[in-house]
Design a protein around this motif. Structure first.
Motif, PDB file in Angstrom:
ATOM      1  N   GLU A  81      -1.801   5.271   6.447  1.00  0.00           N
ATOM      2  CA  GLU A  81      -2.603   5.216   5.214  1.00  0.00           C
ATOM      3  C   GLU A  81      -3.707   6.270   5.225  1.00  0.00           C
ATOM      4  N   LEU A  82      -4.261   6.532   6.407  1.00  0.00           N
ATOM      5  CA  LEU A  82      -5.282   7.581   6.509  1.00  0.00           C
ATOM      6  C   LEU A  82      -4.661   8.953   6.234  1.00  0.00           C
ATOM      7  N   ALA A  83      -3.439   9.164   6.715  1.00  0.00           N
ATOM      8  CA  ALA A  83      -2.739  10.426   6.433  1.00  0.00           C
ATOM      9  C   ALA A  83      -2.478  10.582   4.934  1.00  0.00           C
ATOM     10  N   LEU A  84      -2.128   9.482   4.275  1.00  0.00           N
ATOM     11  CA  LEU A  84      -1.934   9.535   2.826  1.00  0.00           C
ATOM     12  C   LEU A  84      -3.209   9.988   2.126  1.00  0.00           C
ATOM     13  N   GLY A  85      -4.354   9.444   2.552  1.00  0.00           N
ATOM     14  CA  GLY A  85      -5.621   9.819   1.938  1.00  0.00           C
ATOM     15  C   GLY A  85      -6.009  11.251   2.203  1.00  0.00           C
ATOM     16  N   LEU A  86      -5.838  11.713   3.453  1.00  0.00           N
ATOM     17  CA  LEU A  86      -6.242  13.073   3.814  1.00  0.00           C
ATOM     18  C   LEU A  86      -5.416  14.122   3.079  1.00  0.00           C
ATOM     19  N   PHE A  87      -4.089  13.963   3.122  1.00  0.00           N
ATOM     20  CA  PHE A  87      -3.238  14.955   2.474  1.00  0.00           C
ATOM     21  C   PHE A  87      -3.323  14.864   0.951  1.00  0.00           C
ATOM     22  N   SER A  88      -3.616  13.684   0.412  1.00  0.00           N
ATOM     23  CA  SER A  88      -3.848  13.568  -1.032  1.00  0.00           C
ATOM     24  C   SER A  88      -5.118  14.322  -1.435  1.00  0.00           C
ATOM     25  N   ALA A  89      -6.123  14.301  -0.568  1.00  0.00           N
ATOM     26  CA  ALA A  89      -7.348  15.061  -0.834  1.00  0.00           C
ATOM     27  C   ALA A  89      -7.062  16.564  -0.852  1.00  0.00           C
ATOM     28  N   VAL A  90      -6.228  17.019   0.080  1.00  0.00           N
ATOM     29  CA  VAL A  90      -5.833  18.432   0.084  1.00  0.00           C
ATOM     30  C   VAL A  90      -5.080  18.770  -1.201  1.00  0.00           C
TER      31      VAL A  90
ATOM     32  N   TRP B 172       0.897   3.994  -3.138  1.00  0.00           N
ATOM     33  CA  TRP B 172       0.749   5.458  -3.052  1.00  0.00           C
ATOM     34  C   TRP B 172       1.948   6.142  -3.677  1.00  0.00           C
ATOM     35  N   TRP B 173       3.154   5.636  -3.384  1.00  0.00           N
ATOM     36  CA  TRP B 173       4.379   6.217  -3.956  1.00  0.00           C
ATOM     37  C   TRP B 173       4.250   6.314  -5.474  1.00  0.00           C
ATOM     38  N   ALA B 174       3.896   5.207  -6.116  1.00  0.00           N
ATOM     39  CA  ALA B 174       3.841   5.163  -7.581  1.00  0.00           C
ATOM     40  C   ALA B 174       2.761   6.095  -8.127  1.00  0.00           C
ATOM     41  N   LEU B 175       1.552   6.017  -7.558  1.00  0.00           N
ATOM     42  CA  LEU B 175       0.452   6.828  -8.058  1.00  0.00           C
ATOM     43  C   LEU B 175       0.710   8.323  -7.851  1.00  0.00           C
TER      44      LEU B 175
ATOM     45  N   THR C 299       8.314  11.830   2.001  1.00  0.00           N
ATOM     46  CA  THR C 299       9.370  11.616   2.993  1.00  0.00           C
ATOM     47  C   THR C 299       8.965  10.537   3.987  1.00  0.00           C
ATOM     48  N   ILE C 300       7.722  10.603   4.457  1.00  0.00           N
ATOM     49  CA  ILE C 300       7.219   9.572   5.361  1.00  0.00           C
ATOM     50  C   ILE C 300       7.235   8.209   4.680  1.00  0.00           C
ATOM     51  N   THR C 301       6.781   8.163   3.434  1.00  0.00           N
ATOM     52  CA  THR C 301       6.727   6.904   2.693  1.00  0.00           C
ATOM     53  C   THR C 301       8.108   6.317   2.490  1.00  0.00           C
ATOM     54  N   THR C 302       9.090   7.162   2.193  1.00  0.00           N
ATOM     55  CA  THR C 302      10.449   6.684   1.917  1.00  0.00           C
ATOM     56  C   THR C 302      11.039   5.966   3.116  1.00  0.00           C
ATOM     57  N   PHE C 303      10.999   6.606   4.298  1.00  0.00           N
ATOM     58  CA  PHE C 303      11.631   5.941   5.440  1.00  0.00           C
ATOM     59  C   PHE C 303      10.794   4.784   5.965  1.00  0.00           C
ATOM     60  N   GLN C 304       9.464   4.826   5.772  1.00  0.00           N
ATOM     61  CA  GLN C 304       8.636   3.699   6.174  1.00  0.00           C
ATOM     62  C   GLN C 304       8.973   2.447   5.372  1.00  0.00           C
ATOM     63  N   ILE C 305       9.151   2.610   4.074  1.00  0.00           N
ATOM     64  CA  ILE C 305       9.519   1.467   3.231  1.00  0.00           C
ATOM     65  C   ILE C 305      10.919   0.992   3.571  1.00  0.00           C
ATOM     66  N   ALA C 306      11.862   1.921   3.722  1.00  0.00           N
ATOM     67  CA  ALA C 306      13.247   1.535   4.009  1.00  0.00           C
ATOM     68  C   ALA C 306      13.375   0.842   5.356  1.00  0.00           C
ATOM     69  N   ALA C 307      12.621   1.303   6.357  1.00  0.00           N
ATOM     70  CA  ALA C 307      12.738   0.743   7.702  1.00  0.00           C
ATOM     71  C   ALA C 307      12.159  -0.664   7.803  1.00  0.00           C
ATOM     72  N   ASN C 308      11.310  -1.053   6.852  1.00  0.00           N
ATOM     73  CA  ASN C 308      10.678  -2.368   6.911  1.00  0.00           C
ATOM     74  C   ASN C 308      11.262  -3.359   5.918  1.00  0.00           C
ATOM     75  N   LEU C 309      12.404  -3.014   5.313  1.00  0.00           N
ATOM     76  CA  LEU C 309      13.032  -3.902   4.339  1.00  0.00           C
ATOM     77  C   LEU C 309      14.466  -4.189   4.730  1.00  0.00           C
ATOM     78  N   SER C 310      14.967  -5.328   4.291  1.00  0.00           N
ATOM     79  CA  SER C 310      16.378  -5.625   4.453  1.00  0.00           C
ATOM     80  C   SER C 310      17.175  -4.813   3.442  1.00  0.00           C
TER      81      SER C 310
ATOM     82  N   TYR D 186       0.823  -1.211   0.000  1.00  0.00           N
ATOM     83  CA  TYR D 186       0.000   0.000   0.000  1.00  0.00           C
ATOM     84  C   TYR D 186       0.858   1.262   0.000  1.00  0.00           C
ATOM     85  N   TRP D 187       1.946   1.261   0.769  1.00  0.00           N
ATOM     86  CA  TRP D 187       2.852   2.409   0.749  1.00  0.00           C
ATOM     87  C   TRP D 187       3.467   2.574  -0.639  1.00  0.00           C
ATOM     88  N   SER D 188       3.866   1.467  -1.243  1.00  0.00           N
ATOM     89  CA  SER D 188       4.471   1.521  -2.583  1.00  0.00           C
ATOM     90  C   SER D 188       3.462   1.965  -3.628  1.00  0.00           C
TER      91      SER D 188
END
Length: 484
Positions: A341-350, A279-282, A383-394, A275-277
């Motif tokens: 994910e809710l933050a992604l939706g809210l700020f995308s609406a803005v 949003w990143w792509a879209l 920025t949030i998406t980048t470190f969230q993905i990096a922190a959850n991957l090897s 889901y994070w990825s």
């Protein structure tokens, strides 16, 4: 000197500082906010229609063509050479802008700039290969902020030079050429990562040390030391040749392919990361499309040939707000697994509302405000998406994930460009394009508002034990107290 040595000995501060410094100067492109007036003005004398429907789409297509090969080279060459290459093409980009006349030269300019943007995957993935996991969040905020502060300073300086100093666009581009040359030199300071993620690293250094250690120990020849050194040298050269041959061998390529597939499965085995990825792509596809054509929108509302141009000041203000938002991410204490994910939706609406403000208003200052709001929302979320993905991957997975996400985003952007922008197909006018971009961001916001609401409710419900469990726990505590 002592502070410099202390910084170099740090496990994460030195590479983060050098890469941030590079990011600042590489993005301090004083002339970039004035690219469209420069191209359609007397300096290059290219029509607005040709810029919109022919020239700018070349960058999108070239970027897509370069991205995947550049990603493989990024890992194969271990990040740093690709960052150096980016610096070199930044310099050549402004050489073309300053000194190469004609439409064909501008086509090569778009291709050069595609190399610059394709190598950004090396900039963002390099740092995660040389610093510890616990520093990912802070380093990501620093790097993104360095880029934005660099662009803020460059855009603001460009506006001052145009509006107050009265410099023409040619001299602005010449100054930018000097600034990007500084970035190119800084790129050589970056420490080289010890190994690549998927291709086996070379062992020539270890072989050389081993040969040197074994050489002096042999005494079966009268001139033992010299002969052994000669044998060690020839043996080292032979091992280097063998290792270089093995570097591109079929076995190594198959092994790299297997690791790529395993990393791909690991990267997208988690719904959270998917889901994070997504949003990143879209979002990146829509953001880049707006970023590419916003100057044409401004010129449509208030033509640069007959009015003052404030593109640099607007870009500086937008980037400053975005940089502040990105920097603050490093210090936010939020449970992103619940509310992300809710933050992604809210700020995308803005952001979607800001796009409609850009296109529906006839006032240039309202258009500027809409762009500032849109860009700030994107910079905060990416920025949030980048470190969230990096922190959850090897370590073996994050560069691949970033590359795939960017590739998907660029593929979407290419489809959008091919259908609605390219003169060979619909070739829509700039206003209609931006209406479609607004609808596109509304779709993104609706998707993530629904998904984010569901995730937040589910997480909140599962985090609280049912009432019957609470009663059982209280009963056990009472029995325990009575017994003891």
């Amino acid at each position: 000197m002592g502070c410099w040595e202390k910084l170099k000995s740090s496990g994460w501060a030195f590479p983060t500082a050098v890469l941030s410094l590079y990011g600042f100067f590489a993005n301090c492109r004083i002339a970039e906010p004035f690219l469209t007036p420069y191209l359609i003005g007397p300096y290059k004398n290219i029509s607005e229609e040709l810029v919109t429907n022919y020239l700018f789409p070349i960058w999108t297509y070239s970027y897509l063509a370069f991205l995947f090969p550049v990603f493989l080279l990024t890992d194969f060459l271990r990040y740093k050479p690709l960052i150096v290459l980016q610096g070199f093409f930044l310099v050549s980009n402004y050489v073309l802008l300053c000194f190469a006349p004609g439409l064909i030269a501008m086509v090569f300019l778009e291709i050069h700039y595609a190399v610059v943007t394709a190598t950004e995957v090396a900039y963002f993935s390099y740092i995660y290969s040389v610093i510890p996991l616990e520093n990912y969040q802070r380093a990501t905020g620093y790097l993104r902020s360095a880029m934005l502060f660099g662009y803020t300073f460059g855009a603001g300086l460009g506006q001052v030079l145009v509006s107050l100093a009265g410099l023409d666009y040619f001299h602005i581009n010449a100054i930018t050429l000097g600034v990007t040359s500084v970035a190119f030199l800084i790129s050589f300071w970056l420490p080289m990562p010890q190994r690549s993620m998927f291709f086996k690293g070379r062992k020539t250094t270890a072989v050389g040390r081993q040969s040197q250690q074994e050489g002096p120990g042999r005494t079966d020849r009268p001139d033992g030391t010299a002969a052994d050194e000669e044998d060690a040298s020839s043996g080292k050269q032979k091992m280097e040749r063998n290792d270089n041959a093995a570097w591109c061998s079929r076995k190594n390529v198959f092994s790299a392919g297997h690791l790529l597939w395993q990393s791909f499965r690991e990267s997208y085995s988690s719904r959270h990361l998917i889901y994070w990825s997504l949003w990143w792509a879209l979002a990146t596809a829509g953001y880049t499309q707006i970023l590419n054509y916003i100057q044409l929108m401004w010129d449509h509302i208030e033509p640069s040939a007959t009015s003052s141009v404030y593109n640099g000041g607007v870009e500086a203000a937008c980037s400053l707000v975005g940089a502040t938002a990105a920097f603050s991410v490093g210090y936010m204490k939020v449970n992103w697994s619940v509310w992300g994910e809710l933050a992604l939706g809210l700020f995308s609406a803005v952001g979607a509302g800001a796009v409609f403000l850009i296109v529906l208003t006839g006032n240039i200052w309202a258009c500027y405000a809409g762009y500032a709001l849109f860009k700030s929302c994107y910079m905060l979320l990416i920025t949030i998406t980048t470190f969230q993905i990096a922190a959850n991957l090897s370590m073996e997975c994050y560069a691949l994930t970033f590359g795939i996400n960017t590739f998907v985003a660029l593929s979407l952007q290419t489809i959008i460009t091919l259908i609605i922008v390219d003169g060979a197909t619909l070739g829509l006018d700039i206003e209609t394009q931006f209406i479609i971009y607004g609808i596109y961001h509304v779709v993104i916001s609706v998707l993530f508002l629904i998904r984010g609401t569901y995730t937040a409710c589910t997480k909140q419900r599962t985090s609280k034990p049912p009432d019957n469990i609470k009663m059982e726990q209280n009963t056990v505590e009472v029995i325990y107290d009575e017994a003891f």
